[in-house]
Scaffold this active site. Structure first.
Site, PDB file in Angstrom:
ATOM      1  N   TYR A 124      -1.720   2.611  14.364  1.00 24.88           N
ATOM      2  CA  TYR A 124      -2.754   1.607  14.622  1.00 24.88           C
ATOM      3  C   TYR A 124      -2.780   1.159  16.076  1.00 24.88           C
ATOM      4  CZ  TYR A 124      -3.601   0.938   9.639  1.00 24.88           C
ATOM      5  OH  TYR A 124      -3.931   1.121   8.328  1.00 24.88           O
ATOM      6  N   LYS A 191       9.544   7.108   6.296  1.00 25.94           N
ATOM      7  CA  LYS A 191       9.449   8.541   5.980  1.00 25.94           C
ATOM      8  C   LYS A 191      10.303   9.272   7.020  1.00 25.94           C
ATOM      9  CE  LYS A 191       7.441  11.917   3.593  1.00 25.94           C
ATOM     10  NZ  LYS A 191       7.574  12.136   2.151  1.00 25.94           N
ATOM     11  N   ASP A 225       6.833   7.466  -0.208  1.00 24.74           N
ATOM     12  CA  ASP A 225       6.173   8.037  -1.392  1.00 24.74           C
ATOM     13  C   ASP A 225       6.906   7.619  -2.663  1.00 24.74           C
ATOM     14  OD1 ASP A 225       8.078   9.556  -0.106  1.00 24.74           O
ATOM     15  OD2 ASP A 225       7.272  11.493  -0.703  1.00 24.74           O
ATOM     16  N   ASP A 249       0.128  -1.269   5.411  1.00 28.32           N
ATOM     17  CA  ASP A 249      -1.265  -1.470   5.025  1.00 28.32           C
ATOM     18  C   ASP A 249      -1.495  -0.923   3.614  1.00 28.32           C
ATOM     19  OD1 ASP A 249      -3.913  -2.088   5.188  1.00 28.32           O
ATOM     20  OD2 ASP A 249      -4.452  -0.462   6.555  1.00 28.32           O
TER      21      ASP A 249
END
Ligand code: NAD
Length: 360
Positions: A124, A191, A225, A249
């Site tokens: 972002y 991740k 995930d 988000d």
């Protein structure tokens, strides 16, 4: 004289939910001097931007603001006003509670999670290079000369910066919240198995900070995930989450979905010098001007604002009034009814009035 608060009603459904929120805050008896500034689509023709400088100056001066949603045109036009506000004012922590409220259409009743999303960097950051632009060509050439992995020439590029500075301050903020509010565990979401340097840095920073809080707050890390699946199946295992910007988000919308949808999900953007409160939901253009949508998310954002202003008692009264109206299930908007076409659903302003009535 009351407390000065900047109010940006926003566009789409923003002005309606902002008006409902204002009514409810005023009904608590806390004296607020609202400094209302129009932003969004309506001011583009006169100001040349959806975010006039006056809005930023007002927030800098008052240090506290609350806003309705503002539309972001996808793929073209202006940069997101929301991202711009967060970056200009360095509102580094996006704080979103997801808590079950009896009477809502919650998927799971065992949710009580506080989400801390890093707000200023990651994908972002706004460092992007368009397909076939001179900058993209130069960058791709440089990457291909530096890395064994090759980037295709027909690529657009978004950069994902994750810094030690920004990671430290959001993670510390989450731990401090946990300590002050008797929360038991911080789960860091990443991740790092794939993005070893960026997410790896976020993870290692978390592990280091967690040592300082050992014995006070438990710590774990969860791959994003897996976290999404765990949240759907066993949300009761989670307490405080801290995440980089993009995962934050997505996961906060997932949590909003677990507790009954965007209509009831509040949020705050906290910085060192200013705080901006806002619902998680967007401007829902199809409902604009229809007095239809749920004002709860914006009113609960105001509850967070009142606590931030040191008006804890008024915040608790307002929160209880909202929960009572939802629990009774009569004077609520369509999304809180079992059947969304239920003709007894009330409008945005009528639900706000029912909440005000509880406060009188
Ligand atoms: P949205 O949140 O505006 O709407 C998605 C759907 O959620 C709506 O169609 C509606 O069914 C439901 N919904 C949203 N708010 C609700 C409410 N208060 N009560 C009941 N139901 C509600 O998401 P979108 O359609 O993806 O985005 C519309 C615009 O809003 C886009 O331009 C987007 O960029 C912008 N946006 C702004 C913000 C912000 O200002 N912080 C946040 C998200 C999206």
């Amino acid at each position: 004289m009351g407390i000065k608060v900047t109010l940006l009603p926003g566009d789409g459904i923003g002005p309606e939910v902002a008006m409902a929120m204002k009514k409810c805050v005023d009904a608590t008896g806390v004296a607020i001097d609202w400094e209302e500034i129009t932003v969004g689509a309506a001011v583009i023709p006169t100001e040349g931007t959806p975010l006039p400088q006056a809005a930023i100056d007002s927030i800098r001066k008052n240090k506290v603001a609350i806003k309705g949603p503002i539309e972001t045109p996808i793929g073209k036009g202006f940069r997101s006003v929301n991202v711009q506000l967060r970056q200009e004012l360095d509102l580094f922590a996006c704080v979103r509670p997801a808590k079950f409220i009896p009477g809502t259409r919650a998927v799971n009743e065992k949710v009580d999670i506080m989400i801390f999303r890093e707000n200023t960097e990651d994908l972002y950051a706004g460092v992007e290079f368009d397909l076939y632009s001179e900058e993209a060509k130069k960058l791709i050439g440089m990457i291909n000369s530096l890395s064994k992995k090759q980037v295709r020439e027909d690529s657009a590029i978004s950069i994902k910066p994750i810094s030690v500075f920004a990671s430290e301050r959001i993670i510390r903020h989450a731990f401090e919240y946990a300590v002050k509010n008797g929360r038991k565990k911080v789960s860091l979401v990443h991740k790092a198995n794939i993005m070893k340097f960026t997410d790896g840095l976020f993870l290692r920073t978390g592990q280091k900070i967690a040592e300082e809080y050992a014995g006070k707050v438990a710590f774990e890390d969860v791959i994003v995930d897996n976290m999404c699946m765990q949240l759907v199946q066993k949300p009761e295992l989670y307490d405080v989450l801290v995440l980089p910007n993009l995962y934050g988000d997505i996961v906060s919308d997932l949590c909003a979905g677990l507790v009954g949808g965007l209509g009831i999900a509040p949020g705050a953007n906290i910085g060192v010098h200013a705080a901006l409160f806002e619902p998680v939901h967007g401007s829902a253009p199809k409902y604009a001007g229809k007095n239809k949508v749920n004002p709860t998310a914006t009113i609960l954002s105001a509850v967070m604002m009142l606590r931030h202003l040191g008006e804890g008692a008024a915040a608790t009264r307002l929160e209880k009034a909202v929960c009572d109206v939802i629990k009774e299930g009569q004077r609520v908007t369509y999304d809180l009814k079992e059947d969304r076409n239920d003709p007894t659903a009330v409008g945005t302003q009528e639900m706000a009035e029912a909440i005000c009535k509880k406060l009188r």
